[in-house]
Scaffold this active site. Structure first.
Site, PDB file in Angstrom:
ATOM      1  N   PHE A 189       0.854  -1.192   0.000  1.00 32.83           N
ATOM      2  CA  PHE A 189       0.000   0.000   0.000  1.00 32.83           C
ATOM      3  C   PHE A 189       0.882   1.231   0.000  1.00 32.83           C
ATOM      4  O   PHE A 189       1.753   1.387   0.855  1.00 32.83           O
ATOM      5  CB  PHE A 189      -0.906   0.005   1.238  1.00 32.83           C
ATOM      6  CG  PHE A 189      -1.944   1.097   1.229  1.00 32.83           C
ATOM      7  CD1 PHE A 189      -3.184   0.879   0.653  1.00 32.83           C
ATOM      8  CD2 PHE A 189      -1.675   2.334   1.789  1.00 32.83           C
ATOM      9  CE1 PHE A 189      -4.151   1.875   0.647  1.00 32.83           C
ATOM     10  CE2 PHE A 189      -2.630   3.336   1.782  1.00 32.83           C
ATOM     11  CZ  PHE A 189      -3.867   3.110   1.208  1.00 32.83           C
ATOM     12  N   ARG A 217     -16.491  14.085  -7.118  1.00 32.97           N
ATOM     13  CA  ARG A 217     -17.219  12.823  -6.985  1.00 32.97           C
ATOM     14  C   ARG A 217     -17.867  12.676  -5.617  1.00 32.97           C
ATOM     15  O   ARG A 217     -18.941  12.064  -5.482  1.00 32.97           O
ATOM     16  CB  ARG A 217     -16.293  11.634  -7.253  1.00 32.97           C
ATOM     17  CG  ARG A 217     -17.047  10.306  -7.302  1.00 32.97           C
ATOM     18  CD  ARG A 217     -16.169   9.168  -7.720  1.00 32.97           C
ATOM     19  NE  ARG A 217     -15.059   8.974  -6.788  1.00 32.97           N
ATOM     20  CZ  ARG A 217     -14.104   8.068  -6.971  1.00 32.97           C
ATOM     21  NH1 ARG A 217     -14.106   7.322  -8.047  1.00 32.97           N
ATOM     22  NH2 ARG A 217     -13.136   7.938  -6.095  1.00 32.97           N
ATOM     23  N   ALA A 256       3.502   5.115 -14.344  1.00 32.56           N
ATOM     24  CA  ALA A 256       2.747   6.365 -14.302  1.00 32.56           C
ATOM     25  C   ALA A 256       3.250   7.383 -15.322  1.00 32.56           C
ATOM     26  O   ALA A 256       4.364   7.290 -15.845  1.00 32.56           O
ATOM     27  CB  ALA A 256       2.824   6.967 -12.895  1.00 32.56           C
ATOM     28  N   ASP A 283      -1.886  13.779 -11.994  1.00 26.69           N
ATOM     29  CA  ASP A 283      -3.024  14.456 -11.352  1.00 26.69           C
ATOM     30  C   ASP A 283      -3.084  14.160  -9.854  1.00 26.69           C
ATOM     31  O   ASP A 283      -3.570  14.975  -9.074  1.00 26.69           O
ATOM     32  CB  ASP A 283      -4.339  14.002 -11.995  1.00 26.69           C
ATOM     33  CG  ASP A 283      -4.457  14.449 -13.443  1.00 26.69           C
ATOM     34  OD1 ASP A 283      -3.525  15.099 -13.944  1.00 26.69           O
ATOM     35  OD2 ASP A 283      -5.482  14.133 -14.084  1.00 26.69           O
ATOM     36  N   VAL A 319       8.141  -5.847  -3.486  1.00 26.08           N
ATOM     37  CA  VAL A 319       7.969  -4.537  -2.876  1.00 26.08           C
ATOM     38  C   VAL A 319       9.091  -3.614  -3.356  1.00 26.08           C
ATOM     39  O   VAL A 319      10.267  -3.882  -3.108  1.00 26.08           O
ATOM     40  CB  VAL A 319       8.006  -4.610  -1.335  1.00 26.08           C
ATOM     41  CG1 VAL A 319       7.660  -3.246  -0.734  1.00 26.08           C
ATOM     42  CG2 VAL A 319       7.069  -5.681  -0.818  1.00 26.08           C
ATOM     43  N   GLY A 325      -2.518   5.103  -1.881  1.00 26.83           N
ATOM     44  CA  GLY A 325      -3.951   4.797  -1.831  1.00 26.83           C
ATOM     45  C   GLY A 325      -4.776   5.472  -2.897  1.00 26.83           C
ATOM     46  O   GLY A 325      -5.985   5.630  -2.743  1.00 26.83           O
ATOM     47  N   TYR A 336      -8.700  11.212 -22.093  1.00 26.56           N
ATOM     48  CA  TYR A 336      -9.407  10.981 -20.828  1.00 26.56           C
ATOM     49  C   TYR A 336     -10.902  11.141 -21.078  1.00 26.56           C
ATOM     50  O   TYR A 336     -11.326  12.154 -21.634  1.00 26.56           O
ATOM     51  CB  TYR A 336      -8.995  12.038 -19.814  1.00 26.56           C
ATOM     52  CG  TYR A 336      -8.184  11.554 -18.646  1.00 26.56           C
ATOM     53  CD1 TYR A 336      -8.804  11.011 -17.515  1.00 26.56           C
ATOM     54  CD2 TYR A 336      -6.803  11.658 -18.642  1.00 26.56           C
ATOM     55  CE1 TYR A 336      -8.058  10.605 -16.429  1.00 26.56           C
ATOM     56  CE2 TYR A 336      -6.048  11.259 -17.557  1.00 26.56           C
ATOM     57  CZ  TYR A 336      -6.685  10.725 -16.455  1.00 26.56           C
ATOM     58  OH  TYR A 336      -5.950  10.330 -15.379  1.00 26.56           O
ATOM     59  N   PHE A 359      -1.019  13.032  -3.398  1.00 24.74           N
ATOM     60  CA  PHE A 359      -1.245  11.904  -2.492  1.00 24.74           C
ATOM     61  C   PHE A 359      -0.595  10.599  -2.945  1.00 24.74           C
ATOM     62  O   PHE A 359      -0.466   9.678  -2.143  1.00 24.74           O
ATOM     63  CB  PHE A 359      -2.753  11.670  -2.319  1.00 24.74           C
ATOM     64  CG  PHE A 359      -3.515  12.918  -1.976  1.00 24.74           C
ATOM     65  CD1 PHE A 359      -3.354  13.533  -0.752  1.00 24.74           C
ATOM     66  CD2 PHE A 359      -4.381  13.503  -2.891  1.00 24.74           C
ATOM     67  CE1 PHE A 359      -4.039  14.703  -0.437  1.00 24.74           C
ATOM     68  CE2 PHE A 359      -5.076  14.661  -2.588  1.00 24.74           C
ATOM     69  CZ  PHE A 359      -4.905  15.269  -1.356  1.00 24.74           C
ATOM     70  N   THR A 396       2.936   1.274 -11.464  1.00 27.44           N
ATOM     71  CA  THR A 396       1.850   1.396 -12.439  1.00 27.44           C
ATOM     72  C   THR A 396       2.297   1.979 -13.773  1.00 27.44           C
ATOM     73  O   THR A 396       1.467   2.201 -14.644  1.00 27.44           O
ATOM     74  CB  THR A 396       0.723   2.294 -11.878  1.00 27.44           C
ATOM     75  OG1 THR A 396       1.268   3.580 -11.539  1.00 27.44           O
ATOM     76  CG2 THR A 396       0.086   1.666 -10.642  1.00 27.44           C
TER      77      THR A 396
END
Length: 614
Positions: free
Chosen positions: A189, A468, A272, A257, A327, A192, A530, A261, A270
């Site tokens: 994690f 959202r 990115a 974006d 990891v 998040g 997007y 965080f 990922t």
């Protein structure tokens, strides 16, 4: 000969030691914007900071504000918000919203599935540990629509059993060795912010699940100003990384974006991409060296050179692995001196097609600024609702601007679109780029719309995610999804995806919905698109499933039109049904062979990309 070799080796070692001393220093302990106990500062069931949200006041006259003091629109009245929501979604903000549930009491959380013997072994590591329900819950999810809707209406079937906070690479090694010996599951994690279901616990996993939270691994280990590289622990959050580097006069330039965080380890895991990739590159372009702890040991290269020709690049085994192989603990990135000049801009076009042609020509000539993004008409109108009340004079000025665009320039208000720009570099470089980009735009009917609009459009990127939360309160489910596509397929892909979404909504009797798109990044061979899709779910028994089904149809349409299943969000669990088609069955077999070699007991049982089996 032996003496000469020894002398040479000794001299080389001395030079290396001196170089290391020049570049390395005691690691900077970073004050993180995301604390160890995330729920203290961040929303436990929504996006971002607790003190930042869209707030509706109803004292006879409904007004919408954005709270807090972290963003440019904070504390300002948004006069166009209510009417747009009413017209688009048939929602009256005067009606009381559905209130989300409070943080559950401890008895409502699933009990930890861990034996006394295993728990004693975990405690023996002397690494910070928690069995508290709320600590486990906030690490059971990312930021998908399903995640947040579930948090507001119910509970996950499966959450981690134990949370561990390692503070170093060595701590991670000990955790992984223990998990491998006891056959426990480790889910990594970071920040998040995943929107792929990557951190969700597999519901059928019978073993104890450890959530390995990297947030306390947030130091800058060293900075090499001569070679322009820096070493970071993987848990460092994007905005913290950049803040500390800027104080030293440097930047990585990586600004997704979610960079407020999201973590560095998550960026690597990922593959990115950031808003300024045109100058600084994607994460794979910035990555020099990465260290990953696997069940078989530590995977890393033996040197930190700019490029190696020694077989397949194992950095690319780590990139995009999404926690399924190990990891990530330490990352070396390229850094750059802070740009001397930074300037925003914007351009109005008569149509989306003309804006897209401009982007294609800018990419063809390779004169892209740091960021160049194109909003379609729906997003242009949507952006207007986030424009604060600036007084009577500003309102009159807006009326004049609209008159000039529609009456004098002859652009249709329901077809025009806007491009936002960010230029970075030396002053002469910026001036040259501006001249080229605005010149190209003029060939396709575009005209400059000012720096203020460009800066506002760029900064609103960080606020949009907060929408959202208020949408869910007023029976609107919404989500974004992205793709990359060749230039010659971009326009038709946008049209076909919008058409398909509209068709699927009609099949389900959904009358009030929005589907819009923006082009966010450009390449030699294509661009990134997007999509934003949301609808009023009144009368729909399972709105999240309905949204998921429609988005799946949209993604089928994307693939049929030559687009990718993801450009930078990753695969996770949400998009893995398209993974075999994307990489071929041989590709799946190659990934599984790597998985079985590095993790034979499947302790990293995230089930991301493909379902892993013991």
């Amino acid at each position: 000969m032996r003496s000469a070799q020894t002398g040479c080796a000794s001299e080389s070692s001395k030079e290396m030691t001196e170089r290391q001393e020049r570049k390395k220093f005691e690691g900077i302990v970073v004050k993180s914007a995301v604390p160890k106990y995330r729920q203290d500062l961040l929303k436990w069931n929504g996006w971002g900071y607790k003190d930042s949200k869209f707030n509706v006041e109803n004292d006879g006259d409904v007004k919408v504000w954005f709270t807090g003091d972290r963003y440019p629109i904070a504390g300002k009245f948004l006069p166009h918000f209510r009417d747009w929501v009413s017209e688009t979604f048939n929602i009256d903000l005067a009606n009381p919203p559905a209130l989300p549930q409070e943080i559950p009491v401890e008895d409502r959380f699933p009990k930890p599935n861990v034996s006394r013997e295993h728990l004693q072994e975990i405690y023996s590591l002397n690494i910070s540990t928690s069995l508290k329900g709320i600590d486990r819950l906030v690490r059971a999810h990312g930021q998908t629509l399903n995640d947040i809707f579930t948090l507001r209406t119910g509970m996950f079937q499966r959450i981690p059993d134990v949370v561990l906070w390692p503070t170093s690479h060595e701590d991670v090694v000990r955790i992984v060795e223990l998990a491998n010996r006891l056959n426990l599951v480790v889910l990594v994690f970071g920040g998040g912010t995943a929107v792929s279901g990557a951190v969700e616990c597999p519901v059928d996993e019978p073993r104890t699940i450890i959530s390995l939270d990297t947030s306390q691994m947030n130091r800058i280990l060293w900075v090499d100003k001569e070679n322009l590289v820096a070493c970071f622990e993987s848990g460092i959050i994007g905005q913290d990384l950049e803040r500390e580097l800027r104080e030293m006069g440097f930047t990585t330039g990586h600004e997704p974006d979610s960079y407020e965080f999201s973590s560095l380890g998550g960026w690597v895991a990922t593959r990115a991409s950031g808003m300024k990739k045109n100058i600084y590159g994607n994460i794979e372009d910035l990555l020099v060296h990465v260290k990953m702890v696997t069940a078989k040991g530590v995977l890393e290269k033996n040197c930190q050179v700019p490029r190696m020709s020694c077989g397949p690049d194992f950095n690319h085994v780590v990139l995009g692995s999404e926690g399924s192989l190990g990891v990530i603990t330490e990352v070396i990135l390229k850094i750059r001196p802070l740009p001397k000049c930074r300037k925003y801009g914007s351009i109005v076009f008569p149509s989306f097609e003309m804006g897209l042609k401009t982007m294609r020509e800018v990419a063809r000539r390779r004169c892209q600024p740091a960021s160049i993004r194109l909003m379609d008409n729906e997003q242009f109108k949507f952006g207007l609702i986030l424009k604060p009340d600036a007084g009577r004079f500003a309102a009159l000025l807006d009326i004049f601007k609209k008159f000039y665009i529609t009456k004098i320039k002859g652009y249709g208000f329901n077809t025009l679109c806007v491009m936002t720009l960010l230029f970075e570099g030396d002053e002469d470089e910026v001036k040259d780029q501006e001249k080229k980009v605005y010149g190209i735009a003029g060939q396709f009917g575009g005209f400059p719309a000012g720096e203020t609009n460009g800066e506002r459009g760029y900064m609103l990127t960080f606020v949009i995610a907060y929408l959202r939360d208020i949408a869910l309160q007023y029976r609107i489910v919404a989500e974004s999804f992205e793709t990359s596509v060749p230039w010659d397929r971009a326009l038709i892909l946008c049209a076909n995806v919008k058409r398909r979404v509209a068709e699927e909504c009609r099949k389900r009797s959904i009358e009030h919905f929005l589907v819009s798109c923006r082009v966010t990044q450009t390449y030699d061979a294509g661009c990134v698109i997007y999509f934003y899709f949301g609808f009023n779910h009144s009368g729909i028994a399972d709105p999240v499933s309905a949204h998921h089904d429609i988005e799946s149809c949209a993604r089928d349409e994307i693939v049929a039109n030559g687009g990718s299943i993801s450009h930078h969000h990753g695969v996770g669990k949400l998009r893995k049904k398209w993974y075999p088609e994307t990489v071929s069955e041989v590709g799946v077999g190659l990934f599984m062979a790597t998985k079985n070699e590095l993790d034979p007991q499947n302790i990293f049982a995230s089930n991301n990309l493909v379902k892993s089996k013991l």
